[in-house]
Design an enzyme around this catalytic site. Structure first.
Site, PDB file in Angstrom:
ATOM      1  N   HIS A   1      -3.915  74.792  25.922  1.00  0.00           N
ATOM      2  CA  HIS A   1      -4.587  74.934  27.216  1.00  0.00           C
ATOM      3  C   HIS A   1      -3.681  75.457  28.318  1.00  0.00           C
ATOM      4  CE1 HIS A   1      -3.345  70.549  28.058  1.00  0.00           C
ATOM      5  NE2 HIS A   1      -2.969  71.139  29.174  1.00  0.00           N
TER       6      HIS A   1
ATOM      7  N   HIS B   1      -2.419  85.287  36.138  1.00  0.00           N
ATOM      8  CA  HIS B   1      -3.869  85.244  35.962  1.00  0.00           C
ATOM      9  C   HIS B   1      -4.219  84.670  34.594  1.00  0.00           C
ATOM     10  CE1 HIS B   1      -2.671  89.306  34.359  1.00  0.00           C
ATOM     11  NE2 HIS B   1      -3.397  88.882  33.342  1.00  0.00           N
TER      12      HIS B   1
ATOM     13  N   GLU C   1      -8.717  88.234  34.880  1.00  0.00           N
ATOM     14  CA  GLU C   1      -8.828  89.586  34.344  1.00  0.00           C
ATOM     15  C   GLU C   1      -9.999  89.615  33.370  1.00  0.00           C
ATOM     16  OE1 GLU C   1      -5.300  90.838  32.312  1.00  0.00           O
ATOM     17  OE2 GLU C   1      -5.909  92.940  32.228  1.00  0.00           O
TER      18      GLU C   1
ATOM     19  N   GLU D   1      -7.848  73.692  31.551  1.00  0.00           N
ATOM     20  CA  GLU D   1      -7.845  72.363  32.157  1.00  0.00           C
ATOM     21  C   GLU D   1      -7.820  72.527  33.669  1.00  0.00           C
ATOM     22  OE1 GLU D   1      -4.366  70.012  31.318  1.00  0.00           O
ATOM     23  OE2 GLU D   1      -5.105  68.257  32.370  1.00  0.00           O
TER      24      GLU D   1
END
Lengths: 165, 165
Positions: B14, B106, B152, B77
């Site tokens: 994550h 990003h 993106e 998360e």
């Protein structure tokens, strides 16, 4: 249409972080964490590196791994702005965990055995932000990458507290 | 032992970002992007939310989705520090893309058809950082999430430039 039909096929492909010294970062993410470099591409002023874990058991070719960099999940993109690695005036990147600049927190790597992973990290000289014995969550650890980004080391299953079973 | 054997089973599980208002963020990541909320857990001063795309075609139960939050790849998360959503003195989180605080860049979502995705985002009032028609990379776009983090939007295959075929 529901979001489920309109967004079918969407994937959480990658997370991008900037790194000061790509040699140090790629060494860390491949030799310490075991990711593979899928591809890299050099622009005039920066280079992008795409890394990910290979879960195919070696079945994928280098070409297939490269082709997967924008289609699979679990890709880490490192951006190197050329020159930062040797610029004495470059003060480094923000981890996202202190002000000013708080926002991004960390990436997390799931490992089958956190204790065994941490023993290996210690042997390899990795810097810890939180060892398993520290803090309230004894089942996880946090290490730092070469830029100081936090990396959570988690087991495949975590109970966060009462009621989370 | 090689990194490959010692890190077998490692996964990029994550990425964690802090959010000001979880209601706005969860609405965005589920309704706009199509992720599902796998689970959330409330601590005294903060709450964690785990989101991911379901690629099982509906085969997974809610329990199985929750159990996958620390084992699968592609999980987002969100950390909500209680009170930020209604605190007039809270100035917001850093996107990581401006000084001070530059570091994180990003997250990226792969979509089957970027143009179709962007048309839908425009209809839904999403803020764009870069439309497909802007900049040098015409095949991708950047949108902003409710906190201003860059997302993106990429097709499954991208040629970054000459020599990258």
């Amino acid at each position: 249409m529901s979001a489920a039909s309109e967004t079918a096929g969407y994937r959480f492909n990658h997370t991008m972080i900037r790194v000061k010294d790509p040699q140090a970062s790629i060494k860390f993410y491949t030799e310490i964490l075991g990711m593979e470099l899928l591809s890299h591409y050099k622009f005039d002023s920066f280079t992008l590196y795409f890394l990910a874990f290979d879960h195919s058991g070696g079945a994928l070719t280098a070409r297939e791994k490269k082709d997967s960099r924008f289609s699979r999940e679990g890709v880490l993109e490192l951006t190197h702005n050329h020159g930062t690695e040797s610029d004495p005036s470059f003060s480094g990147y923000a981890s996202g965990n202190t002000d000013p600049g708080r926002g991004f927190g960390h990436i997390a790597i799931t490992v089958p055995d956190v204790a065994a992973a941490c023993e290996r990290f210690e042997r390899m000289g990795v810097t810890f932000k939180k060892k398993m014995s520290e803090g309230s969550m004894k089942t996880i650890a946090f290490i730092l990458d070469p830029d100081g980004y936090w990396i959570e080391i988690v087991p495949p299953s975590v109970v966060l507290g009462p009621g989370d079973e």
